[in-house]
Write a protein that holds these residues in place. Sequence first.
Motif, PDB file in Angstrom:
ATOM      1  N   UNK A 183      -5.579  -7.595 -21.057  1.00  0.00           N
ATOM      2  CA  UNK A 183      -5.436  -6.778 -19.710  1.00  0.00           C
ATOM      3  C   UNK A 183      -4.368  -5.977 -20.140  1.00  0.00           C
ATOM      4  N   UNK A 184      -4.227  -4.931 -18.917  1.00  0.00           N
ATOM      5  CA  UNK A 184      -3.067  -4.104 -18.875  1.00  0.00           C
ATOM      6  C   UNK A 184      -2.228  -4.717 -17.906  1.00  0.00           C
ATOM      7  N   UNK A 185      -0.976  -5.214 -18.049  1.00  0.00           N
ATOM      8  CA  UNK A 185      -0.016  -5.710 -17.306  1.00  0.00           C
ATOM      9  C   UNK A 185       1.227  -4.860 -17.098  1.00  0.00           C
ATOM     10  N   UNK A 186       1.188  -4.369 -15.769  1.00  0.00           N
ATOM     11  CA  UNK A 186       2.135  -3.300 -15.526  1.00  0.00           C
ATOM     12  C   UNK A 186       3.002  -3.477 -14.295  1.00  0.00           C
ATOM     13  N   UNK A 205      -3.254   7.398 -16.214  1.00  0.00           N
ATOM     14  CA  UNK A 205      -3.962   6.732 -17.023  1.00  0.00           C
ATOM     15  C   UNK A 205      -4.664   5.322 -16.558  1.00  0.00           C
ATOM     16  N   UNK A 206      -4.252   4.477 -15.769  1.00  0.00           N
ATOM     17  CA  UNK A 206      -4.869   3.383 -15.269  1.00  0.00           C
ATOM     18  C   UNK A 206      -5.913   3.776 -14.191  1.00  0.00           C
ATOM     19  N   UNK A 229      -2.451  -6.626 -13.014  1.00  0.00           N
ATOM     20  CA  UNK A 229      -3.043  -7.098 -14.115  1.00  0.00           C
ATOM     21  C   UNK A 229      -4.538  -6.515 -13.963  1.00  0.00           C
ATOM     22  N   UNK A 230      -4.810  -5.548 -15.112  1.00  0.00           N
ATOM     23  CA  UNK A 230      -6.103  -4.799 -14.798  1.00  0.00           C
ATOM     24  C   UNK A 230      -7.072  -5.148 -16.235  1.00  0.00           C
ATOM     25  N   UNK A 268     -12.545  -7.274 -15.339  1.00  0.00           N
ATOM     26  CA  UNK A 268     -12.833  -8.128 -14.131  1.00  0.00           C
ATOM     27  C   UNK A 268     -12.027  -7.647 -13.060  1.00  0.00           C
ATOM     28  N   UNK A 269     -11.395  -6.401 -13.079  1.00  0.00           N
ATOM     29  CA  UNK A 269     -10.861  -5.947 -11.822  1.00  0.00           C
ATOM     30  C   UNK A 269      -9.405  -5.915 -11.830  1.00  0.00           C
ATOM     31  N   UNK A 270      -8.877  -6.084 -10.564  1.00  0.00           N
ATOM     32  CA  UNK A 270      -7.086  -6.093 -10.320  1.00  0.00           C
ATOM     33  C   UNK A 270      -6.734  -7.472  -9.917  1.00  0.00           C
ATOM     34  N   UNK A 271      -5.852  -7.937 -10.601  1.00  0.00           N
ATOM     35  CA  UNK A 271      -5.003  -9.153 -10.356  1.00  0.00           C
ATOM     36  C   UNK A 271      -3.611  -8.848 -10.085  1.00  0.00           C
ATOM     37  N   UNK A 272      -3.076  -9.628  -9.442  1.00  0.00           N
ATOM     38  CA  UNK A 272      -1.482  -9.570  -9.301  1.00  0.00           C
ATOM     39  C   UNK A 272      -0.801 -10.749 -10.268  1.00  0.00           C
ATOM     40  N   UNK A 273       0.382 -10.415 -10.757  1.00  0.00           N
ATOM     41  CA  UNK A 273       1.289 -11.386 -11.284  1.00  0.00           C
ATOM     42  C   UNK A 273       2.599 -11.323 -10.770  1.00  0.00           C
ATOM     43  N   UNK A 274       3.206 -12.529 -10.435  1.00  0.00           N
ATOM     44  CA  UNK A 274       4.542 -12.538  -9.728  1.00  0.00           C
ATOM     45  C   UNK A 274       5.292 -13.470 -10.847  1.00  0.00           C
ATOM     46  N   UNK A 275       6.716 -13.295 -10.392  1.00  0.00           N
ATOM     47  CA  UNK A 275       7.700 -14.157 -11.119  1.00  0.00           C
ATOM     48  C   UNK A 275       9.022 -14.185 -10.279  1.00  0.00           C
TER      49      UNK A 275
END
Length: 640
Positions: free
Chosen positions: A401-404, A422-423, A467-468, A471-478
């Motif tokens: 995945x691309x994690x941006x 680019x994305x 997160x792309x 499977x599509x778009x997801x979100x990653x939190x911290x």
Amino acid sequence: MTAGDRTTAATAARPAGPAEQPLITTGQTATTTGQAATPGQTATTAARPSAAADQLTLRVLSALLREDVLGLRTRGTVEDRADGRWLTVPELRLALPVRPEGFQSEYAARLPLLELAGRRLTGPDTVVAALAESAEPEDRPGWAAFAEECRQTLATMELHERVRPEVHERLADLYGADPADWTGLAAALGHDALAAYLDHPVYPTARGRAGLTEPQLRSYAPEFHSPFELRWLAVPAGALTVHGDRPLPSWWPTPAWLGLADQCPGEGWATLPVHPLTVGAPLDEALAATGLAGRAVLAERPYLTVVPTLSMRTVAVADDPACHLKLPLATATLGRLNRRTIKPGTLLDGAAGQRLIEAVLARETRFAGRVLHADEQSWAHAGHELLAVLLRRYPAGLEQASTVPLAALLAPAPGGRLVVDHLADRYYGGDVLACYDALLELLLDWQTTLFGHGVALESHQQNTSLVLDRDGLRLLYKDDDGPRVHTARMTASLGELAPAREEFDDARIFGEDDRPLTDLFATITGHLCTGALAFGLADHGRAERADTLALLRKRTAEAVERLGPVGEPLRAALLDAERLPVKAMVTAGTLLSKQRSGAADINKHYTSGPNYLREQPGEPAFDHPSDHPHDQRRTDGTAR
């Protein structure tokens, strides 16, 4: 902390650099002082300020106007001159060229200059010094600190211009020419490096780091993407407060690994990583303050290669990039009061905040697999803000995945196009607006759902990542150590899953009022995560501003509507309000002491700005909202 068997550790030499010297000497002027000129003409100067100085001057003046510093906004009037609009403040004999803005402020600085008593002044150093003359005497130290921030930031901006081409070339060599190919958590650090060259949407001197030299920036700042090795401290195990049930990674060293077997015999020792920038006087003072001087032992040789993330105090383990270490630094960013240390209580709050998010996810199963969160349950501290570590573990399954981070989307990538270009090419058929829309749908749905459970997160553009993959778009939190919680609603909605108040350290997190939640939603999810992109995409020519704002309004309204009656406070605060809360970060973070600003939390101290989520035909009218509830200072900039 102790660890099991050692695995092979990567090693990398610290980048060589010249003998350390201040990035710019305190008191040194970064630009030439403007000289007297007849009204309507620019002063002649010995040297024209650089493009970076002009850019910084515009940002500084716009921020001071937005925050109503010295009453610029509430005491000023707008007049039309031959060259455009000017804001004038007769009491201060001051005039500022302005243009309609709309994002957090009706107006922004139009030209990098200030007219004061008929003189036109240019350059951030000169402009700040001139404005400081109108400040109250007790506020002068804050203005002096802000002037130093400007000097540090200007030097950093000019350094960035010199080094960005070579850094981009190195990133392309490491990860590929197309950032959409930067998949996996190691390559994600390249996106952090790109984001570090952008300015903060609110704080004008965010690129400056207090007191750091150019060699230190080159060695440890994320924009240089340079690996380095950590230092390690062996301490008596009983001196550490430790949290977390998961075993430590196999690379975590024992004292023996660090060559300290003779000095630290037996099993009663633990090891704590230390950032190289903390070694020296800051570490010595921390050890003395905790009674560990002469008991704790600093290993002479460095160990464990890491790479800086966008949050400079957080580093990724080079050989295990799913593990990040958040380490305290004896510096400040986003204001002199915003120290990059780690208060022990924030570790407790972050771990409890993660459990709160997981409780909501357990109730809201439709977000399963679409909203991810890093594991932040493993941490340790020795009772001091410079003796602490958070071991952050990222979820599995991100290798392809691309994690941006959202903060990187508008950053120029190798080759000159934006990261979002680019994305969009890779995942949305080249349609940047479709990429933005997909982000809005999920992010606003999730954040309003949290509000429905009585929760608002300080999940700004650095702590929220796209997160792309196929499977599509997801979100990653911290990093959820600063939420605001409506206690009764959280308890009623989550029941037995709700964490107890006693699990948190900061009592300000909890309340029985929606106002802290709507303020945090507007300033973080609104301005920093969605609004900044709506305006930024338009400014970069990727879409019309009317289209991005219409889309943002639509998706916000849809998300609020899904909540039903519980969403009415959010609707009133976001969609129907005349004005929105706006962070007053320069005021609370640098210019004024907490006693003078009245800020209980410098990151949650607000003024107000126009509501771009409402359709307002025509040009913005310059108003005087001194009685608005978000304007928390008198017009002289002091606390009410």
